[in-house]
Design an enzyme around this catalytic site. Sequence first.
Site, PDB file in Angstrom:
ATOM      1  N   LEU A  20      -6.806   9.568  -0.857  1.00  0.00           N
ATOM      2  CA  LEU A  20      -7.991   8.473  -0.731  1.00  0.00           C
ATOM      3  C   LEU A  20      -7.637   7.846   0.333  1.00  0.00           C
ATOM      4  CD1 LEU A  20      -6.865   9.115  -3.778  1.00  0.00           C
ATOM      5  CD2 LEU A  20      -6.381   6.693  -3.971  1.00  0.00           C
ATOM      6  N   CYS A  21      -8.893   7.122   0.782  1.00  0.00           N
ATOM      7  CA  CYS A  21      -8.907   6.211   1.628  1.00  0.00           C
ATOM      8  C   CYS A  21      -8.003   5.007   1.353  1.00  0.00           C
ATOM      9  CB  CYS A  21     -10.156   5.664   2.155  1.00  0.00           C
ATOM     10  SG  CYS A  21     -10.464   4.287   3.054  1.00  0.00           S
ATOM     11  N   SER A  22      -7.130   4.616   2.291  1.00  0.00           N
ATOM     12  CA  SER A  22      -6.050   3.508   2.022  1.00  0.00           C
ATOM     13  C   SER A  22      -6.900   2.391   1.855  1.00  0.00           C
ATOM     14  CB  SER A  22      -5.110   3.228   3.100  1.00  0.00           C
ATOM     15  OG  SER A  22      -5.750   3.019   4.345  1.00  0.00           O
TER      16      SER A  22
END
Lengths: 118, 106, 129
Positions: free
Chosen positions: C77-79
């Site tokens: 996931l993109c943080s």
Amino acid sequence: MKRILFIFRNPPYGNSTSSEGLDLLLGASVFEFELSLAFIDDGVFQIKYNQQTDPLGLKNFSAILAALPHYGIEHIYVEQESLQKRGLLQTDLIIETKLISAALLSDQIISSDFVFHF
Amino acid sequence: MTNSGEILTEKGYLKRFSDWNLEIAKMLAEREGLVLTEQHLEILRVLRGFYQKYQRTPTMRALSKEISLVLNAEKSSSLYLFELFPNGPIQQGCKIAGLPRPAHCL
Amino acid sequence: MNFSLLVKVAPFAHQGSLTAYRFCIAALSSGHCILQVFFYQDGVYNASSLNTPAGDEIDLPMLWAELAKIHGIELSLCSASAVRRGILDAAYAEQFEKTAHNLLAPFKIASLTRFFEVASQNRLVVFES
């Protein structure tokens, strides 16, 4: 060198699409890619001069677009018809752009290794 | 001296960008274990200028470019910047310059 | 062929993430490899352990988790997308002093750098609205 084209066709506010597209573009800029960016349709509003977001309590995320050359992003296109339809000129924009036709944009898409739409 | 609990977030970022001044800069630098010099301040001003103009924390690349435009090429080198800010000119420098916590860790 | 996927939409609300999952199944059964599925924007909602579908609806987060475990697929996931939308792992929950964490294993919170590292070396397919 991988060629990556970003196509921004949404207006700057209303939803997070444009802002998150920009985050992805800047994320790509840390790599050695040949990056291009094209503004079409309502996307041209992202680079329109004199955006004032303070009254909305929103961050002006498109201000950073004026610094794209700092990130090594130099191929910045704006689709001609999109500007015309919206009564805008290149002089209304916050960055220097190259005018492009829809046909030439198609060529760009074909010659890119990756294309991201936002 | 302002109570740091009031003007800083839990993680030590300045709550309000406009609150920054030399005194606060010294305090933030101290919290990072650094002694503020004119060389530091020069870079901090560039960082603040960047944020003010572009509403975003720069990456190393963008910061180097901005420094080479505003100051000179020598001061834009990673070596020089990491000497001033050992924990990273972006991570550490931005905090001392009173920039907000950035959304992304790239 | 080695594939990398980018999923930008949430489960249930959009069909895109189900299509992405079905693409994985099809590609894997044809002998291809899925190296990474990266979740961006609303795609991060695919990684929540709190999703509770109705009894006769599919549980996409669980399906992703099972597929990843069996085939060794990286689910990242993109943080920034994740924390903005309240998808946190234990470390981020502690860092931001939140009351709970909800990241479903084996999803991992990662960075855009990680995305480009993998995607740029493989065949990328994007699932969006």
